[in-house]
Design a protein around this motif. Structure first.
Motif, PDB file in Angstrom:
ATOM      1  N   ILE A 311       0.978  -1.324   0.143  1.00  4.02           N
ATOM      2  CA  ILE A 311      -0.104   0.023  -0.028  1.00  4.02           C
ATOM      3  C   ILE A 311       0.968   1.255  -0.007  1.00  4.02           C
ATOM      4  N   GLY A 312       2.052   1.235   0.692  1.00  8.11           N
ATOM      5  CA  GLY A 312       2.825   2.381   0.476  1.00  8.11           C
ATOM      6  C   GLY A 312       3.410   2.615  -0.606  1.00  8.11           C
ATOM      7  N   VAL A 318       1.849   5.913  -7.504  1.00  8.36           N
ATOM      8  CA  VAL A 318       0.640   6.041  -8.220  1.00  8.36           C
ATOM      9  C   VAL A 318       0.431   7.837  -8.459  1.00  8.36           C
ATOM     10  N   PRO A 319       0.702   8.572  -7.323  1.00 12.42           N
ATOM     11  CA  PRO A 319       0.472  10.005  -7.269  1.00 12.42           C
ATOM     12  C   PRO A 319       1.372  10.481  -8.423  1.00 12.42           C
ATOM     13  N   ILE A 320       2.709   9.969  -8.493  1.00 14.85           N
ATOM     14  CA  ILE A 320       3.789  10.429  -9.442  1.00 14.85           C
ATOM     15  C   ILE A 320       3.129  10.529 -11.007  1.00 14.85           C
ATOM     16  N   TRP A 321       2.650   9.325 -11.134  1.00 14.53           N
ATOM     17  CA  TRP A 321       1.940   9.217 -12.673  1.00 14.53           C
ATOM     18  C   TRP A 321       0.880  10.070 -12.895  1.00 14.53           C
ATOM     19  N   GLY A 334      -6.099  18.686  -6.150  1.00 14.26           N
ATOM     20  CA  GLY A 334      -7.231  17.902  -5.845  1.00 14.26           C
ATOM     21  C   GLY A 334      -6.737  16.192  -5.685  1.00 14.26           C
ATOM     22  N   VAL A 335      -5.836  15.763  -6.553  1.00 13.74           N
ATOM     23  CA  VAL A 335      -5.235  14.596  -6.336  1.00 13.74           C
ATOM     24  C   VAL A 335      -4.469  14.435  -5.135  1.00 13.74           C
ATOM     25  N   ILE A 336      -3.570  15.605  -4.843  1.00 15.45           N
ATOM     26  CA  ILE A 336      -2.701  15.534  -3.645  1.00 15.45           C
ATOM     27  C   ILE A 336      -3.567  15.502  -2.420  1.00 15.45           C
ATOM     28  N   THR A 337      -4.616  16.259  -2.453  1.00 15.54           N
ATOM     29  CA  THR A 337      -5.511  16.320  -1.253  1.00 15.54           C
ATOM     30  C   THR A 337      -6.143  15.065  -0.999  1.00 15.54           C
ATOM     31  N   ALA A 338      -6.504  14.265  -2.185  1.00 14.08           N
ATOM     32  CA  ALA A 338      -7.332  13.069  -1.929  1.00 14.08           C
ATOM     33  C   ALA A 338      -6.292  11.768  -1.241  1.00 14.08           C
ATOM     34  N   PHE A 339      -5.281  12.046  -2.014  1.00 17.29           N
ATOM     35  CA  PHE A 339      -4.138  10.921  -1.622  1.00 17.29           C
ATOM     36  C   PHE A 339      -3.440  11.090  -0.038  1.00 17.29           C
ATOM     37  N   PHE A 372       6.808  16.688  -5.630  1.00 17.73           N
ATOM     38  CA  PHE A 372       6.233  15.987  -6.947  1.00 17.73           C
ATOM     39  C   PHE A 372       5.530  16.994  -7.771  1.00 17.73           C
ATOM     40  N   LEU A 373       4.718  17.800  -7.084  1.00 16.38           N
ATOM     41  CA  LEU A 373       4.024  18.802  -7.954  1.00 16.38           C
ATOM     42  C   LEU A 373       4.982  19.720  -8.397  1.00 16.38           C
TER      43      LEU A 373
END
Length: 378
Positions: A311-312, A318-321, A334-339, A372-373
């Motif tokens: 999971i780690g 996944v967030p990188i891609w 939004g993606v960063i907030t969800a993760f 990453f952002l």
């Protein structure tokens, strides 16, 4: 002499008579003349024969020889039958102690929370009374008419005060030791309900007769039970223990026979087989614990570790891609907030039970995603 045979009865039939049968039916008094002619001459032909007359010999009859019948002995009771019949004799505290020792989570005991509080209050009151008595002695020793030196232990002339201080010292030692023990007991977590249920199932499998009923009532106080050897488990690991279908999967089933008995079999005693001789009654350990299934903790812990690491990795890769594929900055946030929220929930309920540790891990994860952002923006 009249003939002993009645020929008139034979004339009615044309068949040749059976002379042996006719002779057998002859009067007994006339037949006795062959051996006792002198004695029988004076007797009336109609009288009964004397006690020394020879009885008539009946014709031999042919009877079938009795057939020999084989009696099959009842089979000797097996060890399982003996345990089922008398679990208090062949199971008892020996098997129950082995069961509790085989798994640390099964070794539970009562905390006696209410009784410990009551004893602590009693000891506290006892010391308080001694303290009040010492205060009265100190007040009397300060009176002007008494020349008492209250600034010395070596030359203290008030014997009552010396004895009272000895009692206070002993009482305080017992009280402090007891309080420290209670502090340690309060740190123990409550025993899991599924472990208590497993122990009750073991007792029910032996008709609740392996252990005396009054001596196993401690299991009826689930809120007061604590594990003697508590282990620090992650929430994910505790969740696997809580749900029956997860902890009973065949992947981590353990053959506990090697643990419960070194030889793979357990001798439950010498049992009389009904013939006066004794025989060894051996039984596999699983028969002593018919409702218990043991599972390897190491395998389950390794599985939890693999799941956590997987999971780690997913949370990091996944967030990188996703961030690389998105061009809008709002979508990336939004993606960063969800993760980040997913990471907080995961660390709080699956990895660690301390909120501050979960919050710190989430903050570090958010910082990595922000890096990453920035990399994607450049």
């Amino acid at each position: 002499m009249d003939s002993p045979v009645d020929f008139s009865a034979l004339a009615e039939t044309d068949d040749e008579p059976d002379w042996l049968a006719v002779a057998a039916n002859a009067p007994a008094g006339n037949q006795g003349n062959q051996g006792n002619q002198g004695n029988q001459g004076n007797q009336d032909p109609g009288s009964t024969r004397s006690s020394n007359a020879v009885p008539p010999v009946p014709p031999p009859t042919m009877t079938a020889a009795p057939t020999a019948t084989k009696s099959t002995p009842d089979p000797a009771p097996t060890a399982a039958d003996l345990i089922q019949e008398k679990p208090w004799k062949y199971v008892g505290y020996q098997a129950y102690s082995d069961l509790l020792a085989s798994e640390p989570d099964f070794f539970v005991a009562r905390r006696f929370r209410s009784l410990n509080v009551r004893v602590a209050l009693r000891m506290q009151d006892e010391i308080s009374r001694l303290e009040e008595k010492l205060a009265r002695i100190e007040e009397e020793s300060r009176q002007p008419d008494k020349g008492v030196d209250n600034g010395t232990f070596r030359k203290d002339v008030v014997s009552e005060r010396v004895e009272l201080l000895d009692k206070i010292s002993t009482s305080l030692y017992r009280y402090n030791k007891f309080i420290i023990q209670q502090t340690t007991l309060l740190k123990y977590p409550a025993a899991p309900s599924w472990d208590i249920t497993s122990l009750k199932n073991w007792h029910m499998s032996h008709a609740n007769e392996a252990i005396h009923r009054e001596e196993k009532t401690y299991l009826e106080y689930p809120d007061d039970l604590i594990p003697i050897g508590p282990r620090d488990k992650t929430p994910l690991r505790r969740g696997m223990d809580k749900f029956l279908f997860l902890r009973t999967l065949p992947f981590w089933r353990d053959d506990r026979s090697k643990t419960l008995s070194s030889g793979g079999r357990r001798r439950i005693g010498d049992v009389e087989d009904g013939t006066g001789s004794s025989k060894d009654a051996d039984l596999p350990p699983d028969a002593l614990h018919p409702t218990m299934s043991f599972y390897n903790d190491k395998v389950m812990d390794h599985f939890v570790s693999i799941v956590t690491i997987s999971i780690g990795l997913v949370m990091l890769v996944v967030p990188i891609w996703v961030l690389q594929a998105l061009g809008n900055a709002s979508h990336k946030l939004g993606v960063i907030t969800a993760f980040v929220l997913a990471c907080l929930l995961l660390t709080s309920f699956a990895m660690t039970s301390r909120p501050l540790d979960a919050l710190g891990a989430t903050a570090a994860y958010a910082a990595v995603l922000m890096v990453f952002l920035q990399v994607g923006a450049n």
